[in-house]
Write a protein that holds these residues in place. Structure first.
Motif, short mmCIF file in Angstrom:
data_model
loop_
_atom_site.label_atom_id
_atom_site.label_comp_id
_atom_site.label_asym_id
_atom_site.label_seq_id
_atom_site.Cartn_x
_atom_site.Cartn_y
_atom_site.Cartn_z
N SER A 71 8.05 -28.58 -30.51
CA SER A 71 7.30 -27.32 -30.56
C SER A 71 7.49 -26.48 -29.31
N GLY A 72 7.79 -27.11 -28.20
CA GLY A 72 8.01 -26.37 -26.97
C GLY A 72 9.43 -25.89 -26.78
N LEU A 73 10.32 -26.30 -27.70
CA LEU A 73 11.74 -26.00 -27.50
C LEU A 73 12.32 -25.01 -28.49
N LEU A 74 11.60 -24.67 -29.53
CA LEU A 74 12.20 -23.85 -30.58
C LEU A 74 12.49 -22.42 -30.14
N ASN A 75 11.79 -21.93 -29.13
CA ASN A 75 12.11 -20.59 -28.63
C ASN A 75 12.90 -20.66 -27.32
N GLU A 76 13.52 -21.83 -27.08
CA GLU A 76 14.35 -22.03 -25.89
C GLU A 76 15.84 -22.02 -26.25
N GLY A 77 16.21 -21.13 -27.13
CA GLY A 77 17.60 -21.01 -27.51
C GLY A 77 17.84 -21.42 -28.94
N ALA A 78 18.61 -20.60 -29.67
CA ALA A 78 18.93 -20.89 -31.07
C ALA A 78 20.20 -20.14 -31.44
N GLY A 79 20.99 -20.76 -32.31
CA GLY A 79 22.21 -20.12 -32.75
C GLY A 79 23.13 -19.81 -31.58
N GLU A 80 23.57 -18.55 -31.53
CA GLU A 80 24.49 -18.14 -30.46
C GLU A 80 23.76 -17.80 -29.17
N LEU A 81 22.43 -17.82 -29.16
CA LEU A 81 21.64 -17.38 -28.02
C LEU A 81 21.12 -18.58 -27.22
N ASP A 82 21.43 -18.63 -25.93
CA ASP A 82 20.82 -19.66 -25.10
C ASP A 82 19.38 -19.27 -24.80
N ALA A 83 18.69 -20.08 -24.00
CA ALA A 83 17.26 -19.85 -23.76
C ALA A 83 16.99 -18.47 -23.19
N LEU A 84 17.75 -18.07 -22.19
CA LEU A 84 17.53 -16.78 -21.56
C LEU A 84 17.79 -15.64 -22.53
N ALA A 85 18.88 -15.73 -23.27
CA ALA A 85 19.22 -14.66 -24.21
C ALA A 85 18.20 -14.58 -25.35
N PHE A 86 17.72 -15.74 -25.80
CA PHE A 86 16.74 -15.74 -26.89
C PHE A 86 15.43 -15.11 -26.44
N GLN A 87 14.97 -15.49 -25.24
CA GLN A 87 13.73 -14.91 -24.73
C GLN A 87 13.88 -13.41 -24.49
N LYS A 88 15.04 -12.99 -24.03
CA LYS A 88 15.28 -11.57 -23.80
C LYS A 88 15.25 -10.80 -25.11
N ALA A 89 15.82 -11.38 -26.17
CA ALA A 89 15.80 -10.72 -27.48
C ALA A 89 14.37 -10.56 -27.98
N LEU A 90 13.52 -11.55 -27.74
CA LEU A 90 12.11 -11.45 -28.14
C LEU A 90 11.37 -10.40 -27.31
N ASP A 91 11.54 -10.49 -25.99
CA ASP A 91 10.78 -9.62 -25.09
C ASP A 91 11.15 -8.15 -25.27
N GLU A 92 12.42 -7.85 -25.45
CA GLU A 92 12.84 -6.45 -25.58
C GLU A 92 12.25 -5.78 -26.80
N ARG A 93 11.89 -6.57 -27.80
CA ARG A 93 11.34 -6.01 -29.04
C ARG A 93 9.86 -6.34 -29.20
N ALA A 94 9.25 -6.90 -28.17
CA ALA A 94 7.82 -7.26 -28.21
C ALA A 94 7.50 -8.19 -29.37
#
Length: 443
Positions: A71-94
């Protein structure tokens, strides 16, 4: 972006929601995924609440904490996006995404502005179907869970709760803490995490609820985007039903703290029990009604033994409990325990009054609408309704079930559930006059 979010929050606060105003539609995606939808186009937000059957109780023996770590890892990177890129994709779109491993369900939430819905559902689909579990992310989150475990070990209330469950459920998975143990947590691997996700995140184990600025047609396509890549059937471990083993003893965990904390409890009722609503009303009178409850009146108001004492019904998939908690100075824990056991016996023997029944029903029916004050709260209620097999009219029918409860029903359920001779206590502290030895309470 933040200005738009703030404006939307103000709209939610101003709008609120009423249970009787909720219209629920069942949506089926082109791929066959079902969801309940409440449309609300006055606010440019969408809230999603979903769950998969199979939470921490399905963790394999020796791998306790697996669902919690996932549960603590599912938003720590998925598919082609590593943890930083995944979090950035979420944050930029709120976009806000959360995951929780309960005992019987693995649940998730998604909140997004309606204009970002396509990307939000796409990212959710990546998180569920293609989590990366990169080594650095696994170790970082593992250390966070270790910190949570240490915090639990320093918290007397947490220590009492975990000890109570261990004593009541023995070798059953309910005896295990969802965060696992230091040893089990250390042994979990990325392969274990992938196995859990594959077994649990399946369409046959899925419930979805959506509230907000979206049409049924739009939602259908997005359901497939978020959940369509998941396996059709899961393979999560089956968990056996169990009755808690309670022999009316007291377990004292000697801890050098100025205030003892106690967890006490007995068998309860599952959610589908015919006596559920009578038990809900009974417990409102007995222990969950705040300052109007008998326990608060007797333990706090009359005697000043504690700041708070409460009981609550805990229906699980494979067992059911009626639990309570109280905290007080070490010198008065024995007295608090005696008063609580006396009230358990009194409620069982003499029952409630008509005035108490009327007050409890007024509160339970009047406060029900507060469960629908935000889009996220409504979505959560819809998920709970689906979990227990209710139909879409339940929101309008629920209060009638409370109103139908009679005094005879309340008193019958009090006799069925409440018994000081099968109430098990775990006390963390140094309570005067109580020891770790087995002790039989006096009715």
């Amino acid at each position: 972006m933040m200005a738009r979010i703030f404006a939307a929050i103000l709209l939610i606060c101003a709008y609120g929601a009423r249970a009787e105003a909720v219209e629920i539609k069942e949506v089926v995606s082109p791929g066959g995924i079902k969801a309940w939808l409440v449309e609300e186009h006055g606010i440019p937000l969408i809230a999603v609440d979903y769950e998969f059957k199979g939470g921490a109780s399905a963790d394999p023996k020796g791998k306790e904490g697996l669902a919690y770590l996932a549960s603590g890892l599912l938003n720590e990177g998925a598919g082609e996006l590593d943890a930083l890129a995944f979090q950035k994709a979420l944050d930029e779109r709120a976009i806000r995404m959360g995951f929780t491993a309960g005992r019987d369900q693995f649940s998730g939430t998604l909140k997004t502005l309606s204009e970002e819905k396509d990307e939000a559902f796409r990212l959710l689909g990546l998180a569920l179907a293609q989590p990366r579990f990169d080594a650095d992310a696994v170790e970082r989150v593992r250390e966070q869970v270790r910190s949570i475990q240490r915090s639990e070990d320093d918290n007397p209330r947490s220590v009492a709760g975990k000890a109570w469950m261990r004593a009541a459920f023995g070798e059953h998975p309910y005896a295990s803490n969802p965060t696992g143990t230091p040893a089990s947590l250390s042994g979990l691997t990325a392969q274990d995490l992938r196995g859990y996700v594959t077994a649990t995140f399946a369409r046959d184990r899925l419930i979805v609820s959506v509230v907000g600025d979206i049409t049924p047609e739009e939602l259908g396509a997005l359901l497939d985007k978020a959940f369509g890549a998941l396996p059709a059937q899961g393979k999560a471990a089956e968990v056996a039903d169990i009755a808690p083993v309670l022999d009316a003893k007291v377990q004292v965990i000697d801890t050098a703290v100025p205030q003892s904390v106690a967890m006490f409890g007995m068998p309860g009722l599952k959610r589908d029990d015919p006596d559920w609503y009578a038990a809900l009303v009974m417990n409102q009178i007995f222990g969950s009604g705040g300052f109007s409850s008998r326990l608060m009146e007797e333990v706090r108001t009359k005697r000043g033994l504690t700041y708070g004492v409460a009981t609550y019904l805990m229906p699980m998939d494979h067992a059911a409990l009626l639990l309570g908690s109280v905290a007080t100075v070490n010198a008065r824990m024995g007295e608090s325990k005696s008063v609580i056991e006396g009230e358990i016996a009194r409620m069982a023997q003499t029952g409630a009054t008509e005035a108490e029944l009327a007050d409890a029903k007024t509160y339970l029916t009047g406060s029900y609408a507060l469960n629908f004050d935000t889009s996220s709260a409504i979505a959560g209620q819809l998920t709970g309704m689906q979990r227990y097999g209710f139909d879409t009219d339940y929101i309008n029918e629920r209060n009638s079930y409370i109103e139908a409860v009679t005094l005879a029903d309340v008193n019958r359920v009090a006799q069925r559930l409440l018994d000081p001779n099968r109430t098990f206590w775990v006390i963390v502290g140094q309570p005067e006059g109580l020891s770790a030895a087995t002790e039989k309470p006096t009715p």
